[in-house]
Design a protein around this motif. Structure first.
Motif, PDB file in Angstrom:
ATOM      1  N   LEU A  81       4.069  -0.354  -0.730  1.00  0.00           N
ATOM      2  CA  LEU A  81       4.667   0.620  -1.647  1.00  0.00           C
ATOM      3  C   LEU A  81       4.868   0.022  -3.035  1.00  0.00           C
ATOM      4  N   GLY A  82       5.362  -1.210  -3.062  1.00  0.00           N
ATOM      5  CA  GLY A  82       5.595  -1.874  -4.354  1.00  0.00           C
ATOM      6  C   GLY A  82       4.316  -2.143  -5.119  1.00  0.00           C
ATOM      7  N   ILE A  83       3.316  -2.708  -4.432  1.00  0.00           N
ATOM      8  CA  ILE A  83       2.077  -2.994  -5.154  1.00  0.00           C
ATOM      9  C   ILE A  83       1.278  -1.719  -5.432  1.00  0.00           C
ATOM     10  N   ALA A  84       1.490  -0.693  -4.631  1.00  0.00           N
ATOM     11  CA  ALA A  84       0.863   0.602  -4.928  1.00  0.00           C
ATOM     12  C   ALA A  84       1.416   1.163  -6.228  1.00  0.00           C
ATOM     13  N   ALA A  85       2.729   1.079  -6.401  1.00  0.00           N
ATOM     14  CA  ALA A  85       3.340   1.581  -7.640  1.00  0.00           C
ATOM     15  C   ALA A  85       2.811   0.814  -8.846  1.00  0.00           C
ATOM     16  N   LEU A  86       2.721  -0.498  -8.706  1.00  0.00           N
ATOM     17  CA  LEU A  86       2.185  -1.306  -9.804  1.00  0.00           C
ATOM     18  C   LEU A  86       0.733  -0.941 -10.082  1.00  0.00           C
ATOM     19  N   SER A  87      -0.074  -0.913  -9.050  1.00  0.00           N
ATOM     20  CA  SER A  87      -1.484  -0.585  -9.207  1.00  0.00           C
ATOM     21  C   SER A  87      -1.663   0.817  -9.794  1.00  0.00           C
ATOM     22  N   TRP A  88      -0.905   1.773  -9.276  1.00  0.00           N
ATOM     23  CA  TRP A  88      -0.992   3.162  -9.736  1.00  0.00           C
ATOM     24  C   TRP A  88      -0.690   3.262 -11.234  1.00  0.00           C
ATOM     25  N   SER A  89       0.237   2.412 -11.705  1.00  0.00           N
ATOM     26  CA  SER A  89       0.611   2.478 -13.122  1.00  0.00           C
ATOM     27  C   SER A  89      -0.542   2.098 -14.043  1.00  0.00           C
TER      28      SER A  89
END
Length: 133
Positions: A81-89
């Motif tokens: 979830l955390g790296i998805a948010a970063l990647s998504w940004s």
């Protein structure tokens, strides 16, 4: 060091086929309609990008979860979830902000779906690579 390389593989081995199938097979017609991608995508650039991401995300995991309490699945989903948010940004929001496309909402929907699928899989796999035996 073994866990690090397993983490790299845990990111890279599922990410490349998921991305390839998502972008160039299953949703290729929709991406084509968005009129924002090259007709002749440069697959080695995408793979090189994923290798860099795999190294970074594998290196970061033991620093975020140094004690690894809570289990690989829980930690992996949280990490995903955390790296998805970063990647998504930077792979979704920034691209939508800068690139010309026929439908920003369609692009956001497609890339958000891709990001959620990818990181729901690779987050737990990276956590498994670092689980204590």
């Amino acid at each position: 060091m073994r866990s690090f390389w397993l983490g790299v593989a845990a990111y890279l081995l599922p990410s490349f086929p998921i991305a390839y199938l998502w972008h160039l097979v299953v949703f290729a017609p929709v991406y084509h309609e968005l009129a924002m991608y090259r007709d002749d995508v440069i697959v080695p650039f995408g793979l090189a990008s994923m290798i860099i991401q795999a190294v970074a995300f594998s290196w970061i995991y033991p620093r975020v979860f140094p004690d690894r309490e809570g289990g690989a699945l829980r930690n992996g989903l949280l990490y995903g979830l955390g790296i998805a948010a970063l990647s998504w940004s930077f792979t979704t929001l920034a691209v939508a902000a800068k690139n010309v496309m026929t439908s920003v909402p369609t692009y956001l929907m497609l890339e958000t779906g891709f990001t959620l699928v990818q990181f729901a899989i690779v987050g737990p796999l990276i956590a498994l690579a670092y689980r204590r035996r």
